[in-house]
Scaffold this active site. Sequence first.
Site, PDB file in Angstrom:
ATOM      1  N   ASP A 320      32.868  -5.948  31.526  1.00 48.34           N
ATOM      2  CA  ASP A 320      32.722  -4.565  31.971  1.00 48.34           C
ATOM      3  C   ASP A 320      31.298  -4.022  31.873  1.00 48.34           C
ATOM      4  O   ASP A 320      30.945  -3.103  32.603  1.00 48.34           O
ATOM      5  CB  ASP A 320      33.682  -3.656  31.202  1.00 48.34           C
ATOM      6  CG  ASP A 320      35.131  -3.856  31.655  1.00 48.34           C
ATOM      7  OD1 ASP A 320      35.342  -4.401  32.747  1.00 48.34           O
ATOM      8  OD2 ASP A 320      36.050  -3.466  30.914  1.00 48.34           O
ATOM      9  N   TYR A 408      41.576   1.050  33.268  1.00 52.10           N
ATOM     10  CA  TYR A 408      41.516   1.176  31.813  1.00 52.10           C
ATOM     11  C   TYR A 408      40.540   2.256  31.362  1.00 52.10           C
ATOM     12  O   TYR A 408      39.477   2.393  31.926  1.00 52.10           O
ATOM     13  CB  TYR A 408      41.075  -0.149  31.193  1.00 52.10           C
ATOM     14  CG  TYR A 408      42.166  -0.768  30.357  1.00 52.10           C
ATOM     15  CD1 TYR A 408      42.445  -0.255  29.087  1.00 52.10           C
ATOM     16  CD2 TYR A 408      42.916  -1.836  30.816  1.00 52.10           C
ATOM     17  CE1 TYR A 408      43.453  -0.803  28.313  1.00 52.10           C
ATOM     18  CE2 TYR A 408      43.928  -2.394  30.046  1.00 52.10           C
ATOM     19  CZ  TYR A 408      44.189  -1.871  28.794  1.00 52.10           C
ATOM     20  OH  TYR A 408      45.180  -2.415  28.045  1.00 52.10           O
TER      21      TYR A 408
END
Lengths: 672, 672
Positions: A320, A408
């Site tokens: 990420d 998320y």
Amino acid sequence: MASMLTLLMVFLLLSLYTFSLVSSHQHHPLDPLTPSEFTLVQTIVKKSYPTPNHNLTFQYIGLDEPDKPTILSWLSNPDSTTPPRRALVTIRLKKESHDLIVDLTTSSLVSDNVYLGHGYPLLTFDEQDAASALPETYEPFIKSIEKRRLNLSDVLCTTYTAGWYGEVESKRVLNLQCYYKEGTINFYLRPVEGILLVVDLDEMKIVEYYDRSIAPVPKAQGTDYRASMQKPPFGPHPNGATFGQPDGPGFKIDGHNISWANWIFHLGFDQRVGPIISLASVYDVEKQTNRRVLYRGFISELFVPYMDPTEDWYYKTFFDCGEFGFGQSAVSLQPFTDCPANAVFRDAYYVGQDGVPVKISNALCIFERYAGNIMWRHTESEISDEVIREVRAEVSLVVRMVAVVGNYDYIIDWEFKPDGTIKLGVGLTGVLEVKGVTYTHTDEIREDVHGTLLANNTIGIYHDHFLTYYLDLDVDGEANSFVKNNLETIRTTNQSSPRKSYWTVVSETAKTEEEARIQLGLNQLELIVVNPNKKTKLGNNVGYRLIPGSVAHPLLSYDDYPQIRGAFTNNNVWVTPYNKSEKWAGGAFVDQSRGEDTLAVWSLRNREIENKDIVLWYTIGFHHVPSQDEFPVMPTLSGGFELRPNNFFDSNPVLKTRAPSVVPGPNCTTQG
Amino acid sequence: MASMLTLLMVFLLLSLYTFSLVSSHQHHPLDPLTPSEFTLVQTIVKKSYPTPNHNLTFQYIGLDEPDKPTILSWLSNPDSTTPPRRALVTIRLKKESHDLIVDLTTSSLVSDNVYLGHGYPLLTFDEQDAASALPETYEPFIKSIEKRRLNLSDVLCTTYTAGWYGEVESKRVLNLQCYYKEGTINFYLRPVEGILLVVDLDEMKIVEYYDRSIAPVPKAQGTDYRASMQKPPFGPHPNGATFGQPDGPGFKIDGHNISWANWIFHLGFDQRVGPIISLASVYDVEKQTNRRVLYRGFISELFVPYMDPTEDWYYKTFFDCGEFGFGQSAVSLQPFTDCPANAVFRDAYYVGQDGVPVKISNALCIFERYAGNIMWRHTESEISDEVIREVRAEVSLVVRMVAVVGNYDYIIDWEFKPDGTIKLGVGLTGVLEVKGVTYTHTDEIREDVHGTLLANNTIGIYHDHFLTYYLDLDVDGEANSFVKNNLETIRTTNQSSPRKSYWTVVSETAKTEEEARIQLGLNQLELIVVNPNKKTKLGNNVGYRLIPGSVAHPLLSYDDYPQIRGAFTNNNVWVTPYNKSEKWAGGAFVDQSRGEDTLAVWSLRNREIENKDIVLWYTIGFHHVPSQDEFPVMPTLSGGFELRPNNFFDSNPVLKTRAPSVVPGPNCTTQG
């Protein structure tokens, strides 16, 4: 005339005030780039490449922080010249990645290196948006959607990094997976399975297309999480809460410097990693001086591999920070819910693909926390005729970012406590990544579906979250050592002891990087970064102890491609000698990387780390087996770890704290 | 006349109110014994033994809770007769321990068993006080103090359980160690080393006396922690904080029943173990019903072995529940610091040696916590033209006790969250246990001193804290199973997958106790208590997952005496079939026990535990290497673990919660 003079004076005073504010803001060499600096970078770079704009894209702009000795010497003499401001810039131009260094002081391009290794830079939102829009006009895709009897206008495709699976040649591509947003805003829970699109980002066109299977699209019903869309019965309904500070907030913000209680630190922000805490020092009341603790700390990489090896899912192994930009994924925080009423908010900036700075309003918040905890206490009733009770309530300072990477949400907290502890909190919430299947009951399942049946036709896929923190501790100075205090059982040999055993501390100072690779959970040990050159009056090494949190070991094979790229998670703890270029555990060019430039590779040099400027890398991990209770939005799962003083102070640093005036609130009733 | 009537009516109404309050309080069969019930027990027992009072001592009185089927049937029909109230009473009489059962409904002694096994009951404060007072008139001791040139009036002796070290014969004894309180109230930091006294508690006299060595008594300077005794420089000084609830507290207390948000539970108290949470149920909004989670939970035993095997220290291996009474060690909580301004307090009672109830004012507090955390959130920006942001702040309910066992303070929290999670928090603070030595600098130390030099002449001895929780989960009913979800690496064999590996869940239901003994940290696994007879609509077993906290394994040899007694810590997790008599992990008579009646022994029967009423035992552990930062009083070291719904709900139970009104406080400024 007099009023004109007054106005003029007010104006002058205001100008002066503004100027002093700005100048104060501008002066710290670790400050993140300002919008005008972003613009200056854009101007300088575009001047060097006078091509039509669409050929040059900005993938990343961040501060090229001055060398550590430069910062330290500037700090020791703040009247000296501020170190030059430079920016680290990554661009794509003519299918090549360039790493540029731009000097903002001299407005010049200092260096321009074409990156020839494997992997690609951070993805921009613009190119992801462009890629996502391609399917809607792509004939084979339109047919696939028609075949599924879905409305094209309700189909929404999102981007997934492709990873690397042993390919010798690679192009800069992104995978697309599509969802159905009809009847819900929680489209992530309505995957359109079986379709995989591969987009060449340099060409910005679909280069591979697969429609290999059909699964039901899970229903919209029950997926929306907006309050406005809920139907009765409602609940539960906890009563409201309010938090206030009668004496006002206890912290001060000057530019990016934050001071609170005995802490002072610099809060930066980077489009790749998010908040950066620098130069954190704690004031030692007895020594009457600020003592250095952390030179620089941030989340270096975040590895999220999913555990479905099937053809449309195997590639989902995300990084990420290096792929999506954890900092640019920060979202605007909502007052009163994301952060409490007493929070102060700060904006952050990242570069758009065109070089224009993009503002994230309220990207960070800073607040004092009083959770009803006790900082220390003791009741003494052994002394006759008096009961002694001394209690200090705990108030701490929290810096928070929430980054949303697709489905998320990560809540990232840096919490500073008056006792010298830094607590690093991680909260996982948001929406699970799900796969559409035919199943509506577990009885029907006869194969490994790689997840949990969360709703009809909906599998929440098993996955991990590994957050690797970069922690350049400078405990009372740069030269530090990493000490493993092994707790070892000793059999008593002295017949005079009725005991057969006890444990003691066998201390081992890691001399090389190899000796500092730790897999937690196997042994009972304490991990401490000490300053071997600074001792307490009693002779103990001053140090900070790592108190690990949720321990998870990677379960992918070491030879599997995603784990080669994520090899920095092979150990929970690593220590490296400080090296300005070693910041990003997964490497600089993580998208489609081949694991050639990770912490695991750097560490193979097995450098000496004793009594050196060292960096501690700690990975907090979560294996996640989804559960129905997490559908359609996940109650926060929390974890965290601590850096706690260990013989750092000669005695309890909060012994002489004022008992904080924790006073009744406005409607504070006490039931009988 | 009219006013007389009014007064009478008011009186009647008040009486009625009082009566209804009392009757409501009296009616729950799990309520702890009331002061009048304690007195009734005293009367009944003394009637049975009309000897002079000093020969009979009350060591423990607690509720003999009705059998579980009785409670459950009463619950299902609350109009039925309340089960009979009975008390479990342990007395010492003529050098024997008796276990009595007293029926409070019929005011009769139901049974009287002389305990013939090894070990002794809880210590009373009275006998500890009496023992502590013996040295001051004991000639050899007076000489030892004179020899050390100390003032006898400043010497204070405290009691330490003697443990068991292989003796065949044993008497009921206590060890004494003495301290010097001159110049400080923190006498624990001024040990008078070298003197060990052994008191026969039945004779109440010193039966062994040792004066084997002399060490300097550490100085008083720097040991006092009272605010009034501190000298400048002061600090740090965080600003004050206030917490309030505009709509008032969100919880209700009816007798010992507490309801809040979607939780309802019964809060008991026991002189041995402290707070007992019973019948915790969570309201399922979708099912419109309360669902059972925890039948009964409490800290069953607390094992604290010290790691100095030398002649005056080896015996220090304490069991705070079974020896000292963790409940009777509860201290009065201080409003605003021990518990926040919005806390409600509850008193508790234990029996004095003479059978008279002793009140601990404010022994428990109950408060709502808002720590600035996020219950769940998501920001969605992929949908064009709108950014969706839904955030719910987290408010939880905390029940707290602080128990002070000599020098150490334990903060014990039960935290209930609206998402169904129960979080069990442990905070360690207070004063370290230290040993006087000649050393004033680590350079002088050439031997294993079994601890850290904390101040001149002061070693903080290495030790452990193991808190073993009894958790009788009744997930949606009594019949539960214990499931180990092993996360196992699978090599891909299907050539179509570019992945080489993934992990999956290999689920194993423990059939016997042996299969449920878990040492954490060795494998990657999830531990879940499920109800195999209740499934979600989708077919998943409803369950609750144990999320472990700080994991520590005992480091004493299994064959060492303290570890034989503390063998219930040999595994981090055990599961047993419910058995009313198996409550106390270290056995009923822990003082000088020989490990014959511990959880580890019960578990050897290897009973079946699948689809049975089972009890989960979890030990949270801390190895403690003291540090100077913890002198003279220790900043709280926190740990905890969670019980989290796992497919318990068909979907997120807090999806439809009202966004709580977290409003600005009275002086809530927002900096620009």
